[in-house]
Each structure stands twice: as structure tokens, then as C-alpha cells.
Motif scaffolding. Structure first.
Motif, PDB file in Angstrom:
ATOM      1  N   ILE A  71       0.827  -1.111  -0.094  1.00 31.07           N
ATOM      2  CA  ILE A  71       0.016   0.098  -0.260  1.00 31.07           C
ATOM      3  C   ILE A  71       1.158   0.416  -0.324  1.00 31.07           C
ATOM      4  O   ILE A  71       1.797   1.102   0.991  1.00 31.07           O
ATOM      5  N   ASP A  72       0.676   1.691  -1.110  1.00 29.60           N
ATOM      6  CA  ASP A  72       1.280   2.912  -1.251  1.00 29.60           C
ATOM      7  C   ASP A  72       0.522   4.764  -0.676  1.00 29.60           C
ATOM      8  O   ASP A  72      -0.879   4.608  -1.237  1.00 29.60           O
ATOM      9  N   ILE A  73       0.608   5.919   0.055  1.00 25.47           N
ATOM     10  CA  ILE A  73      -0.681   6.780   0.242  1.00 25.47           C
ATOM     11  C   ILE A  73       0.560   8.060  -0.171  1.00 25.47           C
ATOM     12  O   ILE A  73       1.755   8.355   0.749  1.00 25.47           O
ATOM     13  N   ALA A  74      -0.106   9.293  -0.834  1.00 28.23           N
ATOM     14  CA  ALA A  74       0.989  10.330  -0.992  1.00 28.23           C
ATOM     15  C   ALA A  74       0.057  11.331  -0.767  1.00 28.23           C
ATOM     16  O   ALA A  74      -1.231  11.285  -0.887  1.00 28.23           O
ATOM     17  N   LEU A 133      -3.643   7.087  -3.764  1.00 24.77           N
ATOM     18  CA  LEU A 133      -3.182   5.656  -2.513  1.00 24.77           C
ATOM     19  C   LEU A 133      -3.446   4.397  -3.811  1.00 24.77           C
ATOM     20  O   LEU A 133      -4.194   4.667  -4.488  1.00 24.77           O
ATOM     21  N   MET A 134      -2.310   4.089  -3.169  1.00 22.89           N
ATOM     22  CA  MET A 134      -2.093   2.742  -4.644  1.00 22.89           C
ATOM     23  C   MET A 134      -1.758   1.955  -4.145  1.00 22.89           C
ATOM     24  O   MET A 134      -1.491   1.274  -2.261  1.00 22.89           O
ATOM     25  N   ILE A 135      -2.735   0.391  -4.629  1.00 25.64           N
ATOM     26  CA  ILE A 135      -2.796  -0.868  -3.760  1.00 25.64           C
ATOM     27  C   ILE A 135      -1.869  -1.907  -4.817  1.00 25.64           C
ATOM     28  O   ILE A 135      -2.181  -1.507  -6.361  1.00 25.64           O
ATOM     29  N   THR A 136      -0.535  -2.735  -4.668  1.00 23.18           N
ATOM     30  CA  THR A 136      -0.096  -3.405  -5.601  1.00 23.18           C
ATOM     31  C   THR A 136       0.129  -4.900  -5.367  1.00 23.18           C
ATOM     32  O   THR A 136       0.157  -5.390  -3.749  1.00 23.18           O
ATOM     33  N   ASP A 137      -0.710  -5.442  -6.265  1.00 27.50           N
ATOM     34  CA  ASP A 137      -0.369  -6.903  -6.217  1.00 27.50           C
ATOM     35  C   ASP A 137       0.380  -7.963  -7.118  1.00 27.50           C
ATOM     36  O   ASP A 137       0.333  -7.213  -8.144  1.00 27.50           O
ATOM     37  N   ASN A 138       1.076  -8.849  -6.551  1.00 31.51           N
ATOM     38  CA  ASN A 138       1.384  -9.663  -7.275  1.00 31.51           C
ATOM     39  C   ASN A 138       0.896 -11.209  -8.229  1.00 31.51           C
ATOM     40  O   ASN A 138       1.269 -11.458  -8.568  1.00 31.51           O
ATOM     41  N   TRP A 139      -0.713 -10.902  -8.514  1.00 37.43           N
ATOM     42  CA  TRP A 139      -1.191 -12.141  -8.806  1.00 37.43           C
ATOM     43  C   TRP A 139      -1.086 -11.159 -10.348  1.00 37.43           C
ATOM     44  O   TRP A 139      -1.708 -12.568 -11.261  1.00 37.43           O
TER      45      TRP A 139
END
Length: 183
Positions: A81-84, A92-98
Motif C-alpha cells: 500500500i502506497d499513500i501520498a 492511494l495505490m495498492i499493488t499485488d503480484n497476482w
């Protein structure tokens, strides 16, 4: 100068703690309107659930985990989860490796929610809510590798769910990779 925080989940039980941390960090920014913080928290909850339970699927599209199941993430699994925050933007950004969200599923879920409204427990309503509660939604999928969902807000504006905000779905297929390597 943008302020930035990043959180990495290692267990499904990390979610409440991380959400509390984010809520606390955002409340330390008096210039952020509470409506925007609330919208971000709703979307964060939805995004995290998707990354933990909806995204992990096998080659036939069958979910690996039951929603709400407590588990440790595998060593190969990433949920970040990244928040700026800037003077006038919130991101807001969320990254998963699916990389399992298909364009057809996305379009089906968005159109169903547009036609029938949002119903709790009906899959896909979360994607619609993410779009409606943000000023901009981008979903970027690298098939079987990564899904990255980004939402942005202009904190000088208002949250209006009746406004068709910006939306972008980018699906990076193997055809695109072949084309890019030739270009």
C-alpha cells in the motif's frame, strides 16, 4: 513537497493495524477534508480485501482463499500500500503480484453496478465504489504478474458520487510486449 508512506502486508491480520496507522497519519494533516479521508479509507478496505482474497486465483480463475480467512501471505505474495499527500492531492495505490483481474470481469462488474446499483455481497461492487468515491481510478494489470490500482483525489474539490470521474483500465498483454520489443 509530497509526503509519502508505504506499508507491506505479511499476514491478513496486518490489515486492521495498517488501516489504523493510515487513518492516524492522515488525521495528522489538518488540511485534508474528512470526506476525502473517509473515501480513501473505504477504498483502502476494498482494495486490500481484493488483493488478499479476490486476486489470488489459479489458472482456471478459482479463488485460493475464502474471504475473511486468516492466513500468512506466502513468501512469493506481495500486497503493498502506497499513500501520498501533497498540498492539493491525495493518492492511494495498492499493488499485488497476482495480475488476475480480466478486462471482461472489470467491465461486467462496473456495468452491473451501474445498471442495478451497489448490493452488499455481490462481487464487483467494490470496483464501482472505488471509481465513484475518487476523482481518478487507474487499474493496471500485467497478466499473472501484477495488479496495481491507483486512486487520486483533488482535496480542493468535493466527493460527489454522481460525477463520472476519470477511469483507466490498462491491460498489458503478451501482444503488447511483442509489439513494444519490435518498436
Amino acid at each position: 513537497m509530497p509526503e509519502y508512506r508505504q506499508f507491506q502486508l505479511t499476514h491478513t491480520e496486518d490489515k486492521p493495524f495498517i488501516m489504523e496507522e493510515i487513518q492516524s497519519w492522515l488525521s495528522d494533516h489538518p488540511h485534508l477534508p474528512s470526506d476525502h479521508v473517509e473515501a480513501l479509507m473505504i477504498i483502502l478496505d476494498e482494495m486490500t480485501e481484493n488483493s488478499l482474497y479476490a486476486a489470488p486465483r489459479d489458472g482456471k480463475g478459482v479463488a485460493y482463499y475464502v474471504k475473511g480467512e486468516s492466513r500468512e501471505l506466502s513468501e512469493h505474495e506481495e500486497v503493498r500500500i502506497d499513500i501520498a499527500v501533497t498540498g492539493d492531492m491525495l493518492g492511494l495505490m495498492i499493488t499485488d503480484n497476482w495480475g488476475t483481474l480480466m478486462p471482461s470481469i472489470f467491465l461486467k462488474n462496473i456495468s452491473r453496478a451501474m445498471d442495478e446499483g451497489v448490493e452488499a455481497g455481490i462481487g464487483g461492487a467494490g470496483l464501482y465504489m472505488m471509481w465513484r468515491l475518487s476523482d481518478y481510478l487507474q487499474i493496471r494489470v500485467h497478466p499473472q504478474q501484477r495488479t496495481q490500482v491507483t486512486t487520486l483525489w483533488d482535496i480542493n474539490g468535493i466527493i460527489d458520487m454522481n460525477v463520472d470521474s476519470g477511469i483507466q483500465f490498462l491491460y498489458h498483454s503478451e501482444y503488447e510486449a511483442t509489439y513494444q520489443s519490435r518498436a
